[in-house]
Design a protein around this motif. Structure first.
Motif, PDB file in Angstrom:
ATOM      1  N   ASP A  12       3.566   5.677  -1.134  1.00 42.91           N
ATOM      2  CA  ASP A  12       4.671   5.006  -1.751  1.00 42.91           C
ATOM      3  C   ASP A  12       4.405   4.655  -3.288  1.00 42.91           C
ATOM      4  O   ASP A  12       5.383   4.490  -3.916  1.00 42.91           O
ATOM      5  CB  ASP A  12       4.661   3.418  -1.176  1.00 42.91           C
ATOM      6  N   PHE A  13       3.243   4.911  -3.775  1.00 38.48           N
ATOM      7  CA  PHE A  13       2.905   4.493  -5.227  1.00 38.48           C
ATOM      8  C   PHE A  13       1.635   5.388  -5.731  1.00 38.48           C
ATOM      9  O   PHE A  13       0.863   5.698  -4.629  1.00 38.48           O
ATOM     10  CB  PHE A  13       2.647   3.156  -5.654  1.00 38.48           C
ATOM     11  N   ARG A  61       0.689  -4.327  -1.693  1.00 34.50           N
ATOM     12  CA  ARG A  61       0.110  -2.900  -1.769  1.00 34.50           C
ATOM     13  C   ARG A  61      -1.069  -2.650  -1.306  1.00 34.50           C
ATOM     14  O   ARG A  61      -2.187  -3.018  -1.591  1.00 34.50           O
ATOM     15  CB  ARG A  61       0.229  -2.383  -3.289  1.00 34.50           C
ATOM     16  N   ARG A  62      -1.175  -1.572  -0.319  1.00 32.72           N
ATOM     17  CA  ARG A  62      -2.409  -1.325   0.452  1.00 32.72           C
ATOM     18  C   ARG A  62      -2.954   0.044   0.002  1.00 32.72           C
ATOM     19  O   ARG A  62      -2.247   1.003  -0.283  1.00 32.72           O
ATOM     20  CB  ARG A  62      -2.164  -1.368   2.044  1.00 32.72           C
ATOM     21  N   SER A  73       5.930  -8.225  -0.806  1.00 34.83           N
ATOM     22  CA  SER A  73       5.298  -6.799  -0.916  1.00 34.83           C
ATOM     23  C   SER A  73       3.987  -6.768  -1.352  1.00 34.83           C
ATOM     24  O   SER A  73       3.568  -7.392  -1.987  1.00 34.83           O
ATOM     25  CB  SER A  73       6.443  -5.957  -1.787  1.00 34.83           C
ATOM     26  N   CYS A 114      -1.741   5.352  -0.206  1.00 32.02           N
ATOM     27  CA  CYS A 114      -1.135   4.160  -0.940  1.00 32.02           C
ATOM     28  C   CYS A 114       0.225   3.772  -0.217  1.00 32.02           C
ATOM     29  O   CYS A 114       1.153   4.440  -0.300  1.00 32.02           O
ATOM     30  CB  CYS A 114      -0.905   4.589  -2.506  1.00 32.02           C
ATOM     31  N   LYS A 118       3.113   0.623   0.529  1.00 32.19           N
ATOM     32  CA  LYS A 118       3.758  -0.458   0.491  1.00 32.19           C
ATOM     33  C   LYS A 118       4.297  -1.258   1.525  1.00 32.19           C
ATOM     34  O   LYS A 118       5.136  -0.819   2.130  1.00 32.19           O
ATOM     35  CB  LYS A 118       4.909  -0.307  -0.715  1.00 32.19           C
ATOM     36  N   SER A 119       3.517  -2.151   1.940  1.00 28.23           N
ATOM     37  CA  SER A 119       3.784  -3.049   3.149  1.00 28.23           C
ATOM     38  C   SER A 119       4.661  -4.084   2.802  1.00 28.23           C
ATOM     39  O   SER A 119       4.433  -4.909   2.154  1.00 28.23           O
ATOM     40  CB  SER A 119       2.633  -3.255   4.024  1.00 28.23           C
ATOM     41  N   SER A 125       8.979   2.499   1.764  1.00 31.60           N
ATOM     42  CA  SER A 125       8.054   1.112   2.232  1.00 31.60           C
ATOM     43  C   SER A 125       8.284   0.797   3.704  1.00 31.60           C
ATOM     44  O   SER A 125       9.072   1.421   4.346  1.00 31.60           O
ATOM     45  CB  SER A 125       8.663  -0.119   1.533  1.00 31.60           C
TER      46      SER A 125
END
Length: 320
Positions: free
Chosen positions: A16-17, A308-309, A306, A295, A297-298, A2
């Motif tokens: 991240d995902f 998700r970008r 959290s 992808c 996670k910021s 993250s």
């Protein structure tokens, strides 16, 4: 891994995902089903598209201080070609804003020449001020901002004249505008010996710009980019991906096309899939080099949230 809002450049390109996992989650959420529905365009929507440039000019006027945009230092890690390219390589930045993309490129390569345009004269002045204030070596000779609304008027001929176009892209010369001569930057040391044009560019950056172009104009915009790129040149792309958190915040009444939304200030945003990006660029003649979802996670540490970008990252080459 993250990342926080203050993370360094090296962390912004991690994965991240999985996008497919997010897709399944969104499509199974009843509260988000309106994002998935077909959309029938109206004549009113077409008229609103004509006002798009004015909306962005107002946007830039409100955010001209530059605090709204952060320097995109991650770009040199995502696009190392901008550092390793040969001397006097030429880059065209489409929609430069306040210079947040140009600055790290100029820092990372002391030989590259950046031609940068936007549809707002005010933000171009801010970009020049920010770049000059950065105290980068020989920047006055390497940063050339100019006004252009390429979706409506086309590119100026000094980027690539008809003679150059005929030598490497026979069918593209009719894309250019002859009305932009007054916006020609000071290029006396950069033009070819015959003073007709700069002979095209080696790179084009489309960084969070194409999504702001009305959907029906995107093919024309990409063909124009293809026109001024030298054979073998690279177009470097990054923009909003489908199911990015900013898309999910839009309300049903803000939809103006399928996967396209309008903010309250009149500016637009389209959210891409890998397939939609591939179709746009391949149909314009480009060769796909890289294309993937990014992808990230910021984490907003202040609010403890959290986010998700989703972005689409791509590299496309013009055939030799």
């Amino acid at each position: 891994m993250s990342v926080s809002s203050s993370a360094g450049a090296g962390e912004y390109h991690s994965k991240d995902f999985e996008w497919e996992t997010l897709k399944q989650e969104i499509e199974n959420d009843p509260s988000l089903q309106y994002h998935l529905l077909p959309y029938n365009s109206s004549p009113e929507a077409a008229q609103e598209a004509e006002q798009d440039s004015d909306a962005w000019k107002r946007f830039h006027s409100r955010h001209s201080s530059g605090k709204f945009f952060k320097e995109r230092r991650y770009l040199l890690k995502e696009f190392p070609e901008l550092v390793s390219c040969g001397g006097s390589s030429k880059l065209l930045e489409v929609g430069c804003g306040n210079g947040s993309t140009a600055l790290p490129i100029l820092r990372g390569n002391e030989n590259i020449i950046v031609y940068a345009f936007d549809c707002s004269s005010e933000i171009l002045e801010r970009a020049k001020e920010f770049v000059d204030a950065a105290d980068i070596g020989s920047v006055k000779d390497r940063f050339c901002p100019f006004y252009c609304d390429f979706c409506t008027a086309g590119f100026p001929e000094w980027l690539a004249c008809n003679s150059c176009l005929e030598s490497f892209q026979q069918k593209q010369h009719d894309c250019f505008s002859d009305t932009e001569e007054k916006n020609k930057p000071h290029l006396k040391n950069l033009l070819r010996q015959d003073d007709c044009c700069i002979g095209g560019v080696d790179f084009i950056t489309l960084i969070f710009t194409l999504s702001a172009v009305p959907l029906q104009r995107m093919p024309t915009a990409i063909r124009e980019c293809y026109s001024v790129l030298k054979p073998g040149g690279l177009l470097l792309f990054r923009d909003y991906g489908l199911y990015d958190m900013t898309m999910l915040r839009f309300k049903p009444e803000q939809r103006v096309e399928f996967r396209e939304y309008m903010r309250s200030d009149g500016t637009r945003s389209y959210f891409f899939t890998i397939d939609s990006v591939r179709n746009l660029f391949v149909n314009a003649g480009f060769i796909e080099v890289e294309l993937e979802y990014c992808c990230v996670k910021s984490v907003n540490r202040g609010k403890g949230k959290s986010m998700r970008r989703v972005w689409v990252h791509g590299k496309f080459r013009k055939p030799l």
